[in-house]
Design a protein around this motif. Structure first.
Motif, mmCIF file in Angstrom:
data_model
loop_
_atom_site.group_PDB
_atom_site.id
_atom_site.type_symbol
_atom_site.label_atom_id
_atom_site.label_comp_id
_atom_site.label_asym_id
_atom_site.label_seq_id
_atom_site.Cartn_x
_atom_site.Cartn_y
_atom_site.Cartn_z
ATOM 1 N N VAL A 4 47.252 82.417 -51.168
ATOM 2 C CA VAL A 4 48.227 82.729 -52.087
ATOM 3 C C VAL A 4 49.466 83.197 -51.517
ATOM 4 C CG1 VAL A 4 48.848 83.905 -54.340
ATOM 5 C CG2 VAL A 4 46.629 82.785 -54.106
ATOM 6 N N VAL A 5 50.603 82.622 -51.542
ATOM 7 C CA VAL A 5 51.811 83.328 -50.993
ATOM 8 C C VAL A 5 52.706 83.821 -52.012
ATOM 9 C CG1 VAL A 5 53.923 82.870 -49.591
ATOM 10 C CG2 VAL A 5 51.525 81.724 -49.109
ATOM 11 N N GLN A 6 53.038 85.249 -51.876
ATOM 12 C CA GLN A 6 54.055 85.841 -52.701
ATOM 13 C C GLN A 6 55.431 85.010 -52.952
ATOM 14 O OE1 GLN A 6 54.345 89.856 -52.784
ATOM 15 N NE2 GLN A 6 56.147 90.071 -53.870
ATOM 16 N N ARG A 7 55.797 84.742 -53.935
ATOM 17 C CA ARG A 7 57.076 84.259 -54.065
ATOM 18 C C ARG A 7 57.520 84.458 -55.470
ATOM 19 N NH1 ARG A 7 56.324 80.599 -58.161
ATOM 20 N NH2 ARG A 7 54.488 79.440 -58.293
ATOM 21 N N GLY A 8 58.877 84.176 -55.679
ATOM 22 C CA GLY A 8 59.458 84.258 -57.022
ATOM 23 C C GLY A 8 59.187 83.184 -57.918
ATOM 24 N N GLN A 80 59.300 89.721 -57.790
ATOM 25 C CA GLN A 80 58.742 88.997 -58.931
ATOM 26 C C GLN A 80 59.308 87.858 -59.218
ATOM 27 O OE1 GLN A 80 58.599 91.897 -61.967
ATOM 28 N NE2 GLN A 80 56.802 90.539 -63.081
ATOM 29 N N LEU A 81 60.702 87.880 -59.138
ATOM 30 C CA LEU A 81 61.639 86.729 -59.768
ATOM 31 C C LEU A 81 62.158 85.638 -58.784
ATOM 32 C CD1 LEU A 81 63.575 88.575 -62.602
ATOM 33 C CD2 LEU A 81 61.352 87.489 -62.698
ATOM 34 N N THR A 82 62.523 86.184 -57.648
ATOM 35 C CA THR A 82 63.617 85.274 -56.819
ATOM 36 C C THR A 82 63.155 85.162 -55.341
ATOM 37 O OG1 THR A 82 65.400 86.921 -56.370
ATOM 38 C CG2 THR A 82 65.507 85.561 -58.484
ATOM 39 N N GLN A 83 62.155 85.622 -54.922
ATOM 40 C CA GLN A 83 61.712 85.726 -53.593
ATOM 41 C C GLN A 83 61.499 84.099 -53.178
ATOM 42 O OE1 GLN A 83 61.305 88.263 -51.265
ATOM 43 N NE2 GLN A 83 61.327 86.737 -49.628
ATOM 44 N N GLY A 84 62.311 83.422 -52.259
ATOM 45 C CA GLY A 84 61.955 82.149 -51.751
ATOM 46 C C GLY A 84 62.409 81.136 -52.633
ATOM 47 N N THR A 85 62.724 81.307 -53.931
ATOM 48 C CA THR A 85 63.374 80.550 -54.963
ATOM 49 C C THR A 85 64.424 80.229 -55.194
ATOM 50 O OG1 THR A 85 62.455 81.837 -56.664
ATOM 51 C CG2 THR A 85 60.836 80.228 -55.992
ATOM 52 N N LEU A 86 65.251 81.471 -54.948
ATOM 53 C CA LEU A 86 66.658 81.692 -55.226
ATOM 54 C C LEU A 86 67.569 80.934 -54.191
ATOM 55 C CD1 LEU A 86 68.915 83.502 -56.836
ATOM 56 C CD2 LEU A 86 69.175 84.630 -54.746
ATOM 57 N N VAL A 87 68.758 80.082 -54.868
ATOM 58 C CA VAL A 87 69.577 79.343 -53.756
ATOM 59 C C VAL A 87 70.667 80.235 -53.626
ATOM 60 C CG1 VAL A 87 70.933 77.310 -53.573
ATOM 61 C CG2 VAL A 87 68.615 77.298 -54.891
#
Length: 156
Positions: A4-8, A80-87
């Motif tokens: 499990v990798v922490q991500r947004g 919690q929200l945008t780690q690795g998913t925010l552009v």
């Protein structure tokens, strides 16, 4: 073994009208305030000069730089929200600082997703509007901001 990798959150995972509480909080130190203030070339004596600030009503003490408050408010939401998913951040609006933060205060943050829509010009991405609120350890609101973000959609 499962990994499990922490991500947004991916665009599809954001839910409107849900309060996302970001923990842990962040206790603000004098060193934090002085470093941020000097790094950003902000020479406001209310942040740096204790003798001056102590004599200035109504607070009679140094104030935490409001730009540090805003940056920390957004930063508390990242894991919690945008780690690795925010552009990208598209913009900020409705920024307010109803009460100041002082050295030793602890900031807690929460976010409500107020709107989301698929991007018309960027397939695979969506626009998510986030309403951030920061509170001190007493529950007083010390900052609010609305942030428009571009977020990746879930991979196929």
């Amino acid at each position: 073994m499962k990994k499990v990798v922490q991500r947004g959150l991916w665009y599809e995972e954001f839910e409107t009208d849900v309060v996302y509480e970001h923990r842990p909080g962040r206790t603000i130190t004098e060193a934090d305030n002085v470093l941020f203030t000097t790094l950003t070339m902000n020479t406001q004596a209310l942040h740096l000069d204790a003798a001056f600030a102590d004599g200035q009503p109504p607070f009679n003490q140094r104030l935490v730089n409001s730009m540090f408050t805003l940056s920390t408010l957004v930063g508390l939401s990242v894991a919690q929200l945008t780690q690795g998913t925010l552009v990208a951040n598209l913009g900020f609006a409705d920024i307010a600082f109803p009460k100041p933060l002082f050295h030793g205060d602890t900031m807690y943050a929460e976010t409500v997703v107020t709107e989301k829509r698929e991007s018309k010009s960027r397939p695979g991405e969506g626009i998510v509007t986030l309403a951030h609120t920061a509170r001190n350890q007493h529950g007083d609101i010390v900052a609010t901001a609305t942030r428009s973000t571009l977020v990746r959609r879930m991979p196929a």
